[in-house]
Design a protein around this motif. Structure first.
Motif, mmCIF file in Angstrom:
data_model
loop_
_atom_site.group_PDB
_atom_site.id
_atom_site.type_symbol
_atom_site.label_atom_id
_atom_site.label_comp_id
_atom_site.label_asym_id
_atom_site.label_seq_id
_atom_site.Cartn_x
_atom_site.Cartn_y
_atom_site.Cartn_z
ATOM 1 N N ILE A 93 -8.664 -0.230 -1.540
ATOM 2 C CA ILE A 93 -6.919 0.081 -1.290
ATOM 3 C C ILE A 93 -6.539 0.053 -2.313
ATOM 4 C CG2 ILE A 93 -7.044 -0.835 1.138
ATOM 5 C CD1 ILE A 93 -5.915 -3.323 -0.056
ATOM 6 N N ARG A 94 -4.976 0.662 -2.624
ATOM 7 C CA ARG A 94 -4.567 0.725 -3.855
ATOM 8 C C ARG A 94 -3.142 -0.114 -3.642
ATOM 9 N NH1 ARG A 94 -4.212 3.019 -8.539
ATOM 10 N NH2 ARG A 94 -6.210 3.921 -8.658
ATOM 11 N N VAL A 95 -2.876 -1.084 -4.346
ATOM 12 C CA VAL A 95 -1.636 -2.010 -4.264
ATOM 13 C C VAL A 95 -0.768 -2.068 -5.588
ATOM 14 C CG1 VAL A 95 -2.624 -3.329 -2.191
ATOM 15 C CG2 VAL A 95 -2.798 -4.200 -4.768
ATOM 16 N N ARG A 129 0.905 -1.197 -0.093
ATOM 17 C CA ARG A 129 -0.011 0.027 0.028
ATOM 18 C C ARG A 129 0.965 1.235 0.005
ATOM 19 N NH1 ARG A 129 -5.125 -1.104 4.187
ATOM 20 N NH2 ARG A 129 -5.222 -3.544 3.772
#
Ligand code: ATP
Ligand code: ADP
Ligand code: SF4
Ligand code: SF4
Ligand code: MG
Ligand code: MG
Lengths: 382, 393, 375
Positions: free
Chosen positions: A317-319, A296
C-alpha cells in the motif's frame, strides 16, 4: 462545572517476557457528575487497563503506572497511599466486570458478599448491613430479596449475577461506577434489562458511569460523551451526538461503517482492512496507518516524495510519509470534539488541550414494556 | 502479521522448551543425566576387571570379557539413541522411532543369545596377577572394584567389614566387604530401570484402558471404571510385600507389580481427557469432514491428551523409585548381591544395632536427589503445559 | 454415492439442499449412582425448515434456546431423537459407516470460538489438507497446492501452511476454519456464530468473505447468531427460536419490517441501534429464558409475553387467568418477571393451556409464527 474524574496523560506499562508493552499511552479523559462516558475500542486497545488504573488495581508487577494524573474530585489517585486508596475503592468508585460468572465468589452467599462490602465502608452493624444489602438487591430488580440474599451465585443466571454485582457495587452509593463490558456476556434481551437498570439507578443517584464497551449500539443508547481508543491511545473523544454525526478520525469512521445496522440494505459491509495490532509490535508513527483508508486515499493524489510504500497484510500500500513517521496528538478540532489525526483539515491550527466533554444528552432512550404492548396491540390484537 | 519471522514450533515443542528453560527443571535434568550416565557406563566406572591390560605381550579387555547382556544392550541402545536423535534429525521422527525400537529389540535378542560372561567371577584375579607381576600394563576403572567384589584377597580378621570411608574405599565398604561407591554407581541401573519400566507399564495400561473407555463410552466405560476402582483400591506396597514373601525376589516382578497397580490414575486421566476433547470444536470439525472416528481419536485426540500425561509420568517414576527403595530397605527387594540404594540403606543399621552412617548417608542422598529431580521435572512440565499459566500467544 | 455427484454446471434455479423435518434432540438428565434418566432437556423440540441452494437461513434466539444443537444435529455430530434431515432429497439419517463418512463432505461447519476450533498440534496445512486427503480429493503436491489456493482465497498468505494455530489472531483463525470447511467443496455450511468472538472491525471482513464465497460456489448457509443486525444483513430468510422451537420464520426483510411474534418484536427492539437519536421506543422483556428441561405450559413464551398481558385487559374473566404474584414461583416453577409494577399478572387462558401452532400469518406467503393473538 468541574469534572468528577479527570485522567491526564496516563501511561501504563507491563513488563512481559517479550519486553515492555505500553497498553495505555498518554490517555486523557474526563467524566462529570451524572454523566456517562463510554470508552469504546476493540479488544486489547487498553480499555480495561485504563479502568483498572483508576482504581489502582493493575497487577504490579508486571504492571506499572509510568506517569500521569488521575484526579478524582481534585485528589490525585496515582499519588495516594494504599490505605487511602482502599477507602476510595468501593466507597467512592466502584467497578463491575464483564464476567458475571467469575466475579462473584462461589463459596459465599450473595448476601454475605454484599454485607462484607457494606460493613467495610459504612461502619454499620451486621443487621443494618443486611437491610442495606436487601434494599440494594431490591433496587436492582431482584424479586424476593429476603430469600434471594441467602442464595449462592451458582443458583442464579448470568443476568441475575450481573444484577447482584451491580447491587454490590452500588450498595455504598459510589460517585463513580466503572462498568467494564457489563453486558458483553449476556443476551440482547438481558442486556437491555441491565442497561435500563443502570440508567434508572443513574437518574436516581446522580452517579457518573464509565461504560466500557465495544458495541456501538450500547454507546449510542447510553453515553453522553464517548472516548474512542485505538492501540493504547484515545484517538477521538466527543459528545455522543457529534461523534455519531461527524466522526473525525478515520478509525471511528471505519468502525461506524463496518457494523451492520437493522433496516439497512447494504449489499456489502465496508471493512477496515488488516487486524488490531498487538502492543508488542505497534507500527511506527500513527498506529492506525497500516489500516487507514484516509491516508491511502490522500497518498494516491499526493506528490511521490510525500508518500511511502509499505507492506500490510500481504498487500503493498502507499501511504503518506507523515503518517508513518509522526504520531498525531489529541487536539481540539472543534468545541467538545478532540481527535488525533493530522489529516483532519483543521488539525494543524487546532490546539492541544485536555479533553473535557461537559455534556448531557438530550434524547434518552426509554425502554418500557408499555411501549411494546401498545405497539403490539395496535391493529394486531384479535 | 507484519514481518513476523518466527520459527514454527509445535505446541508440545514450546511446552518442552519452557520446561527445559526452567532452572529447577534444568538442575533436575542434570542430575538425572548423571544417573543415566552412571547406569550406562557403570562397567567403565567401577569394575574389578581392568578396562585394558597388557599381559604376556597380549592386549585384552577383561572388562569386555565380563560384559553381561545388560551391559551390552545398554551401551548399544544408548549409542543408537544418540546417533538417531541427535545426529539424524533430518529424518522423520516416526522413522527414527521405529528404527530405535527395532534396534532395541534386536540388541536384546542378540545379546541374550551371544553374550556369555564367565559363570563364576574371580574378582581378585587381576589384583593377584598384578601383584605377581604378570601384568605389564593395565588401565583400571576409576573405582577398581565391582559391587559384587567382597575383597576376599584383603580379608583381615582384625578389621571386619564394614569399613568406614578410607583412602582406598572413599565411601567405605558394606558388611560383606563390597565397595560402596561401586555399589552406588551400579545401583543407578536399578533406579533408572525401576522408574522407567514400571512407569512405562503403568502408562501403557493406563492409556490403553483409559483410551478404550473414552473411545467407546457406554458399557465399556462403565466396566472400565469399575476395573479402575478395583485396582485403585489395591495398596501397592502391601501387594509387593505379600508377593515377595511368597515368591522369589525378582526385580522384574517388582517392576511389573508397581506398574500393574499404578496405571489407575493414568487411565482416569486419559479417559477424562478423551471425553473432554471429544466435545472440542476441532474434533467435531474432524468428524464433520468425514474422518474415521479411529483416526480422529488417534491423530487428533490422543496427542492432545498425552502431553499432560508426561507430568504424571515424572511423578510416577519418582514414586516407583521410592517404592523399590522401601522394599529393599525392608530387605524384601532385590536378590542379595544386586546393587540397589535401598539395599544399602537396609545395611545401615548393623548387626549390633550400631548405625553405620556411610551406609545410610550416600544412598539416602542419592534416593532423595533422584526423587526430588523427577518431581522438579514434573512440576516444571505441569507449569509449562497448564494453559492458564501460559500467555495467549 | 452416484446420487450425490457434485453439481457442475448451471444448477437448477431453486434446488432444496437441506430439508429439516420435525427435528427433535433431547438430552437425558441423569441422576443418582445408577445414572437413571429422570427427565429430558428438550434442546430442540420439533424444528422444521429448508434451505435452498445458494441461500442463507438465519437462526436467532437467546442463549440456550437450541441453535447450536440444531446445527450439530443436522450434521449428525449429535444424535437426533427423532425427525428427518433430507440432503438433496435423500434422507441423511439413513446412512451409516463408510457411506455416511463419504456424505459428510457435502456439509461442513464453522465454529464460534476460533481458539478451540483448530487442533493446536497440527500445522495449518495439515488442518486444511487432511479432509481432502481422507476423501481422496487431493494428495501430496496437489494437496499442498490446493491448500495454498484455499489460504489465498480466504485472504491469508499461502506460506502460513507451515505454521501452527497459536501464531494467529482470532480473525485469521476464523479464516483458517473457513478454508478447512471449503476444502471439501461442500454444498451446505453451518456457521455457528462465526463472528461473535471477533473484534468489531474484523467481523465485517469475515461476513464479506462468507458472502463472496457463497456467490462464488453457490453454498447454502445455516447462519446462527444472536446479533439480529448481522443476521438481517446476511440472511435471505430468518427463523427465530425460543426454547427449542421455531416461533417465527419469514423472509429476512419481511420479518424485520413486520414481525408477528411478540418475542421477535422484543428481540428486535432490544438491539441497541447505533444512533444516538433513535426513532423507536424500546421494549424491555421481563424475566429470563426458562430452563428447557422444564418448559412452561401452553405457549412457552407466556411467562414473559407482554402481548398476552395486553390482550388479557380486553378479554373476559373466563378467558384469562392470573399468574402467581411476582417473587414467588409461577405455575411453571420459574421465578416470575422481576421488573415492572405490582398489578396482578393476568394473561390469556389459552396462552397458558394450549400450545399455539406455527401457522401462516397475514403478510408475505411463507411468513409463519406461533402465537394465539397475532393474525
Ligand atoms: N450435551 C448436552 N447435554 C445436556 N444438555 C445440553 C447438551 N448440549 C446442549 N444442552 C442444552 O440444550 C439447550 C440448547 O443448547 P444449545 O447449545 O443448542 O444453545 P444455543 O442456542 O446454541 O445457545 P448459545 O447462544 O449460548 O450458543 C441448552 O439448555 C443446553 O444447556
Ligand atoms: N497482567 C497483564 N500482563 C501483561 N499484559 C497485560 C496484562 N493485562 C493486560 N495486558 C495487555 O494490555 C493490553 C490492553 O489490555 P486491556 O486493557 O485488557 O484491553 P481491552 O481494551 O480489551 O480491555 C493487551 O495487549 C493486554 O494483553
Ligand atoms: S494520521 Fe494518517 S494514518 Fe493516522 S488516522 Fe490520520 S490519516 Fe490515518
Ligand atoms: S401465544 Fe400468547 S403467550 Fe404466546 S406469544 Fe402469543 S400472546 Fe404471547
Ligand atoms: Mg477488557
Ligand atoms: Mg450456541
Amino acid at each position: 462545572m468541574t469534572p468528577l474524574l479527570e485522567i491526564k496523560n496516563l501511561n501504563v506499562a507491563f513488563n512481559t517476557e517479550r519486553g515492555q508493552i505500553r497498553p495505555v499511552r498518554d490517555v486523557s479523559m474526563s467524566i462529570f457528575p451524572g454523566q456517562t462516558l463510554a470508552v469504546v475500542g476493540e479488544s486489547g486497545c487498553g480499555k480495561s487497563v485504563t479502568a483498572l488504573s483508576i482504581l489502582r488495581l493493575i497487577p504490579q508487577p508486571p504492571g506499572k503506572i509510568l506517569g500521569g494524573q488521575i484526579l478524582f474530585e481534585g485528589r490525585d489517585l496515582v499519588a495516594l497511599r494504599e490505605e487511602e486508596m482502599q477507602r476510595v475503592r468501593g466507597k467512592e468508585i466502584a467497578m463491575i466486570f464483564q464476567e458475571p460468572m467469575t466475579s462473584l465468589n462461589p463459596v459465599y452467599t450473595i448476601g454475605d458478599q454484599i454485607v462484607e462490602a457494606v460493613k467495610l465502608h459504612q461502619g454499620v452493624t451486621s443487621r443494618e448491613a443486611y437491610q442495606i444489602a436487601e434494599q440494594s438487591l431490591n433496587d436492582v430488580g431482584i424479586s424476593d430479596p429476603h430469600r434471594r440474599i441467602h442464595e449462592y451465585p451458582h443458583q442464579m443466571s448470568g443476568g441475575m449475577r450481573q444484577r447482584v454485582m451491580i447491587a454490590m457495587a452500588l450498595s455504598c452509593r459510589p460517585k463513580l461506577l466503572i462498568a467494564d463490558e457489563p453486558t458483553t456476556a449476556l443476551d440482547v434481551t438481558i442486556q437491555a434489562q441491565i442497561l435500563e437498570l443502570l440508567r434508572k439507578l443513574q437518574r436516581e443517584t446522580g452517579m457518573a458511569i464509565m461504560l466500557i464497551t465495544h458495541d456501538l449500539g450500547v454507546v449510542a443508547e447510553n453515553a453522553d460523551a464517548v472516548a474512542v481508543m485505538y492501540a493504547s491511545r484515545v484517538v477521538e473523544t466527543a459528545t455522543v451526538e457529534t461523534l455519531f454525526d461527524q466522526p473525525q478520525h478515520p478509525y471511528t469512521e471505519g468502525l461506524f461503517r463496518s457494523v451492520p445496522k437493522l433496516n439497512e440494505n447494504a449489499a456489502r459491509l465496508t471493512t477496515i482492512p488488516g487486524s488490531v495490532p498487538n502492543p508488542a509490535k505497534f507500527p511506527s508513527g500513527c498506529k492506525f496507518h497500516p489500516r487507514c483508508a484516509r491516508t491511502r486515499k490522500l497518498a494516491a493524489s499526493a506528490p511521490a516524495d510525500q508518500t511511502t510504500e509499505l507492506k500490510s497484510g500481504g498487500e503493498i500500500i502507499r501511504v503518506l510519509t507523515r503518517c508513518v513517521n509522526e504520531e498525531p496528538e489529541l487536539r481540539e478540532i472543534q468545541p467538545r470534539q478532540w481527535a488525533a489525526c493530522h489529516q483532519i483539515a483543521s488539525y494543524n491550527s487546532a490546539k492541544v488541550t485536555p479533553p473535557v466533554v461537559d455534556h448531557k444528552r438530550e434524547v434518552t432512550t426509554e425502554h418500557s414494556t408499555e411501549a411494546m404492548q401498545l405497539e403490539a396491540a395496535k391493529g394486531q390484537t384479535a | 502479521m507484519r514481518d513476523e519471522r518466527t520459527v514454527p514450533r509445535s505446541w508440545l515443542a514450546r511446552a518442552m522448551l519452557d520446561t527445559v528453560g526452567k532452572t529447577s527443571a534444568r538442575l533436575g535434568l542434570i542430575w538425572i543425566s548423571v544417573i543415566a550416565f552412571c547406569a550406562v557406563f557403570a562397567p567403565f566406572l567401577a569394575n574389578s576387571y581392568p578396562i585394558l591390560v597388557k599381559m604376556n605381550g597380549h592386549w585384552s579387555s577383561p572388562m569386555a570379557q565380563h560384559f553381561t547382556p545388560t551391559d551390552v544392550t545398554l551401551l548399544v541402545v544408548t549409542f543408537a539413541a544418540i546417533v538417531l536423535f541427535v545426529f539424524l534429525q533430518r529424518f522423520r521422527l516416526f522413522a527414527r522411532l521405529s528404527a530405535f525400537a527395532a534396534i532395541v529389540v534386536l540388541t536384546i535378542t542378540l545379546s541374550l543369545l551371544f553374550v556369555h560372561p564367565p559363570l563364576t567371577n574371580v574378582f581378585e584375579q587381576y589384583r593377584d596377577l598384578a601383584k605377581s607381576g604378570d601384568v605389564q600394563w593395565a588401565l583400571d576403572a576409576p573405582i577398581p572394584y565391582s559391587p559384587g567384589d567382597h575383597l576376599r584377597d584383603q580379608f583381615d580378621p582384625d578389621r571386619p567389614h564394614p569399613w568406614s570411608p578410607n583412602s582406598a574405599h572413599r565411601m567405605g565398604t558394606d558388611q560383606f566387604g563390597a565397595d560402596i561407591s561401586s555399589h552406588m554407581i551400579h545401583a543407578c541401573r536399578v533406579a533408572m530401570a525401576v522408574g522407567f519400566i514400571s512407569t512405562g507399564i503403568a502408562m501403557f495400561i493406563g492409556i490403553f484402558i483409559g483410551g478404550l473407555m473414552g473411545y467407546f463410552v457406554g458399557l465399556v466405560d462403565l466396566l472400565g471404571m469399575r476395573l479402575v476402582e478395583i485396582f485403585g483400591a489395591i495398596p501397592t506396597l502391601y501387594l509387593l510385600l505379600a508377593f515377595v514373601s511368597v515368591f522369589e525376589r525378582n526385580i522384574y516382578v517388582i517392576m511389573a507389580i508397581i506398574g500393574a497397580t499404578s496405571w489407575v490414575g493414568n487411565a482416569r486421566f486419559v479417559r477424562a481427557e478423551f471425553l473432554k476433547l471429544r466435545g472440542q470444536d476441532f474434533v467435531q470439525a474432524a468428524i464433520a469432514s468425514g474422518l474415521k472416528l479411529r483416526s480422529v481419536m488417534f491423530r487428533h485426540v490422543l496427542p492432545n491428551a498425552l502431553a499432560p500425561l508426561l507430568v504424571s509420568a515424572s511423578f510416577g517414576i519418582a514414586s516407583a523409585i521410592l517404592a523399590e527403595s522401601v522394599l529393599s530397605f525392608l530387605g524384601l527387594g532385590l536378590p542379595v548381591g544386586e546393587a540397589s540404594w535401598g539395599a544399602l540403606l537396609n545395611q545401615a543399621v548393623g548387626a549390633g544395632g550400631a548405625f553405620q552412617w556411610w551406609l545410610g548417608t550416600y544412598p539416602g542422598i542419592a534416593i532423595f536427589l533422584t526423587v526430588f529431580a523427577y518431581n522438579l521435572i514434573g512440576e516444571a512440565l505441569r507449569d509449562a503445559l497448564d494453559p492458564k499459566l501460559r500467555g495467549a500467544g | 454415492m452416484s446420487a450425490f455427484e457434485p453439481v457442475t454446471k448451471s444448477p437448477p434455479a431453486t434446488e432444496t439442499i437441506i430439508d429439516v423435518r420435525d427435528l427433535r434432540t433431547y438430552f437425558p438428565i441423569r441422576k443418582g449412582i445408577f445414572s437413571h434418566t429422570v427427565g429430558y432437556v428438550k434442546a430442540v423440540d420439533g424444528v422444521t425448515f429448508s434451505v435452498d441452494r445458494g441461500k442463507t437461513l438465519g437462526l436467532v434466539g437467546e442463549s440456550g434456546c437450541g441453535k447450536t444443537t440444531v446445527g450439530r444435529t443436522i450434521l449428525r455430530l449429535i444424535p437426533a431423537t427423532s425427525g428427518e434431515v433430507l440432503y438433496r432429497g435423500k434422507s441423511f439419517f439413513g446412512y451409516h459407516g463408510e457411506e455416511l463418512r463419504k456424505l459428510r463432505r457435502h456439509m461442513q461447519i464453522i465454529f464460534q470460538d476460533p481458539m478451540s476450533s483448530l487442533n493446536p498440534r497440527m500445522t495449518i496445512g495439515n488442518i486444511i489438507g487432511e479432509p481432502m486427503q481422507v476423501h481422496g480429493i487431493a494428495k501430496g503436491r496437489e494437496r499442498d497446492e490446493r491448500v495454498a489456493q484455499l489460504l489465498q482465497r480466504v485472504g491469508l498468505d499461502p506460506s502460513y501452511a507451515l505454521r501452527y494455530p497459536h501464531e494467529f489472531s482470532g480473525g485469521q483463525r476464523q479464516r483458517i476454519g473457513i478454508a478447512r470447511a471449503l476444502s471439501l467443496s461442500p454444498d451446505f455450511i453451518v456457521c455457528d456464530e462465526p463472528v461473535s468472538a471477533l473484534d468489531v472491525s474484523i467481523q465485517s471482513q469475515i461476513l464479506n468473505l462468507l458472502q463472496d464465497l457463497q456467490q462464488e460456489f453457490q453454498i447454502s448457509y445455516l447462519f446462527i447468531a444472536h446479533n439480529l443486525a448481522v443476521v438481517e444483513h446476511f440472511s435471505d430468510e430468518v427463523a427465530v427460536m425460543y426454547l427449542g422451537r421455531i416461533v417465527e420464520k419469514a423472509a429476512s426483510r419481511e420479518l424485520y419490517s413486520n414481525p408477528k411474534h411478540p418475542y421477535t418484536m422484543a428481540l428486535l427492539s432490544a438491539v441497541p441501534e447505533p444512533d444516538p437519536r433513535p426513532k423507536h421506543k424500546r421494549i424491555v422483556l421481563q424475566g429470563e429464558v426458562p430452563s428447557p428441561s422444564n418448559p412452561p405450559s401452553g405457549c412457552p413464551f407466556h411467562p414473559r409475553c407482554p402481548l398476552t398481558r395486553e390482550a388479557a385487559k380486553q378479554a373476559s374473566d373466563t378467558d384469562t387467568v392470573v399468574l402467581a404474584p411476582k417473587g414467588s414461583m409461577a405455575t411453571n416453577g420459574h421465578p416470575l418477571p422481576v421488573l415492572g409494577n405490582e398489578k396482578p399478572d393476568r394473561v390469556l387462558r389459552k396462552c397458558v393451556e394450549q400450545m399455539p401452532p406455527l401457522e401462516q400469518k397475514q403478510g408475505e406467503p411463507g411468513h409463519i409464527a406461533a402465537c394465539w393473538v397475532t393474525k
